[in-house]
Scaffold this active site. Structure first.
Site, PDB file in Angstrom:
ATOM      1  N   ASP A  66       0.811  -1.221   0.000  1.00 23.70           N
ATOM      2  CA  ASP A  66       0.000   0.000   0.000  1.00 23.70           C
ATOM      3  C   ASP A  66       0.845   1.271   0.000  1.00 23.70           C
ATOM      4  OD1 ASP A  66       0.920  -0.519   2.561  1.00 23.70           O
ATOM      5  OD2 ASP A  66      -1.058  -0.909   3.393  1.00 23.70           O
ATOM      6  N   ASN A 135      -8.068  -2.354  13.892  1.00 25.25           N
ATOM      7  CA  ASN A 135      -9.443  -2.658  13.461  1.00 25.25           C
ATOM      8  C   ASN A 135      -9.498  -3.877  12.535  1.00 25.25           C
ATOM      9  OD1 ASN A 135      -8.293  -1.675  11.150  1.00 25.25           O
ATOM     10  ND2 ASN A 135      -9.826  -0.082  10.759  1.00 25.25           N
ATOM     11  N   HIS A 137      -7.584  -4.339   9.789  1.00 27.34           N
ATOM     12  CA  HIS A 137      -7.214  -4.151   8.378  1.00 27.34           C
ATOM     13  C   HIS A 137      -5.927  -4.895   8.038  1.00 27.34           C
ATOM     14  CE1 HIS A 137      -4.933  -0.158   9.382  1.00 27.34           C
ATOM     15  NE2 HIS A 137      -4.025  -1.085   9.127  1.00 27.34           N
ATOM     16  N   GLU A 142      -9.803  -1.815   4.816  1.00 33.01           N
ATOM     17  CA  GLU A 142     -10.523  -1.496   6.053  1.00 33.01           C
ATOM     18  C   GLU A 142     -11.750  -2.409   6.183  1.00 33.01           C
ATOM     19  OE1 GLU A 142      -9.021   0.297   8.112  1.00 33.01           O
ATOM     20  OE2 GLU A 142      -8.588   2.345   7.443  1.00 33.01           O
TER      21      GLU A 142
HETATM   22  C1  F6R Z   1       1.393  -1.338   6.072  1.00 31.62           C
HETATM   23  C2  F6R Z   1       0.146  -2.055   6.168  1.00 31.62           C
HETATM   24  C3  F6R Z   1      -0.696  -1.993   7.402  1.00 31.62           C
HETATM   25  C4  F6R Z   1       0.123  -2.218   8.678  1.00 31.62           C
HETATM   26  C5  F6R Z   1      -0.781  -2.104   9.903  1.00 31.62           C
HETATM   27  C6  F6R Z   1       0.011  -2.267  11.188  1.00 31.62           C
HETATM   28  O1  F6R Z   1       1.991  -1.537   4.822  1.00 31.62           O
HETATM   29  O2  F6R Z   1      -0.211  -2.699   5.247  1.00 31.62           O
HETATM   30  O3  F6R Z   1      -1.719  -2.954   7.320  1.00 31.62           O
HETATM   31  O4  F6R Z   1       0.712  -3.473   8.633  1.00 31.62           O
HETATM   32  O5  F6R Z   1      -1.420  -0.877   9.910  1.00 31.62           O
HETATM   33  O6  F6R Z   1       0.917  -1.225  11.312  1.00 31.62           O
HETATM   34  P1  F6R Z   1       1.996  -1.223  12.485  1.00 31.62           P
HETATM   35  O7  F6R Z   1       2.955  -2.314  12.212  1.00 31.62           O
HETATM   36  O8  F6R Z   1       2.644   0.139  12.391  1.00 31.62           O
HETATM   37  O9  F6R Z   1       1.239  -1.427  13.756  1.00 31.62           O
END
Ligand code: F6R
Length: 248
Positions: A66, A135, A137, A142
């Site tokens: 992403d 949440n 994701h 989402e």
């Molecule tokens: C990032 C991504 C997100 C993160 C998630 C957790 O490329 O795809 O799904 O893996 O938001 O983020 P952290 O590791 O910062 O808690």
């Protein structure tokens, strides 16, 4: 499905060795990569392993999950910047090997379509690394993202914008939209490992464990994947029943 490790470092150690093994066994492997705090120790360990063992990485291709809409690669909070800083530059990968969704392209619809097509044209993802949002994701898919989604633009939830606000100087700077691989792109990967560390991930791990396969909980799609597992540290596993955890 749930593997328990003593610490984030222990996960990083194990996972970096698995990644290296994949790249050695299949020199033209296609890797799906994630960003975020969870991945920092994983990439640090991988960089160190590669420095020591000097495998040939010239045939490897990477696809990131992403990118924020509106942040150019030069922006320190863009995922493009993150990946070059934590992994691509230290590994010495060249730009032809690297794929990241473009957050500043004029024609986002075309960019989305082409991104999923590029993954297929590369032969599909051999391995997909995932973190998870509080949440549920995965990527930036989402809650209520359709399970058959391909790469698309998504409006970030308030929850995600608040969680990720810690990386920005103030909350208003957190982008409202992102471009993300879809859940189908992720599900098509041959092997998927989701990493969750820290007490703040304990609730979502319990939610994932208890959730039926339902678009309300994006990560629950993975329960239908034939080669999927979750790597947890003690803190993230805190709300899971002990008998579902396999200690490594
Ligand atoms: C990032 C991504 C997100 C993160 C998630 C957790 O490329 O795809 O799904 O893996 O938001 O983020 P952290 O590791 O910062 O808690």
């Amino acid at each position: 499905m749930f593997y328990l490790f003593s610490s984030p470092e222990a996960i990083a150690n194990h996972l970096s060795q698995r990644l290296l093994q994949i790249m050695q066994e299949k020199p033209d492997a296609v890797l799906g990569l994630a960003t975020g705090s969870t991945m920092e120790p994983v990439y640090a360990h991988l960089v160190e392993l590669v420095r020591l063992q000097k495998p040939d990485l010239s045939g490897i291709t990477t696809f990131n999950l992403d990118e924020y809409i509106g942040l150019p690669p030069s922006h320190p909070q863009s995922y493009n910047y993150y990946m070059h800083q934590h992994l691509f530059n230290p590994l010495g990968l060249n730009e032809e090997q690297i794929n990241l969704p473009c957050g500043v392209c004029e024609n986002q619809e075309q960019e989305c379509q082409e991104y999923s097509e590029r993954i297929k044209a590369a032969g599909g993802l051999d391995f997909q690394l995932l973190g998870i949002g509080t949440n549920g994701h995965i990527g930036f898919n989402e809650p209520y993202t359709p399970f058959d989604s391909l790469t698309h633009v998504i409006e970030l939830s308030e929850n995600t914008r608040l969680d990720n606000g810690r990386f920005f100087d103030n909350q208003d700077e957190v982008p409202t939209h992102a471009i993300t691989m879809g859940i189908k792109d992720i599900m098509d990967a041959k092997e998927v490992v989701l990493v969750a560390t820290g007490e703040h991930k304990a609730q979502v791990m319990a939610d994932l464990f208890n959730s039926p396969v339902d678009e309300f909980m994006p990560a629950s799609a993975l329960k239908q994947h034939g080669n999927f597992c979750v790597y947890l540290d003690e803190a993230a596993a805190g709300l899971l029943p002990a008998n579902v955890l396999k200690r490594i």
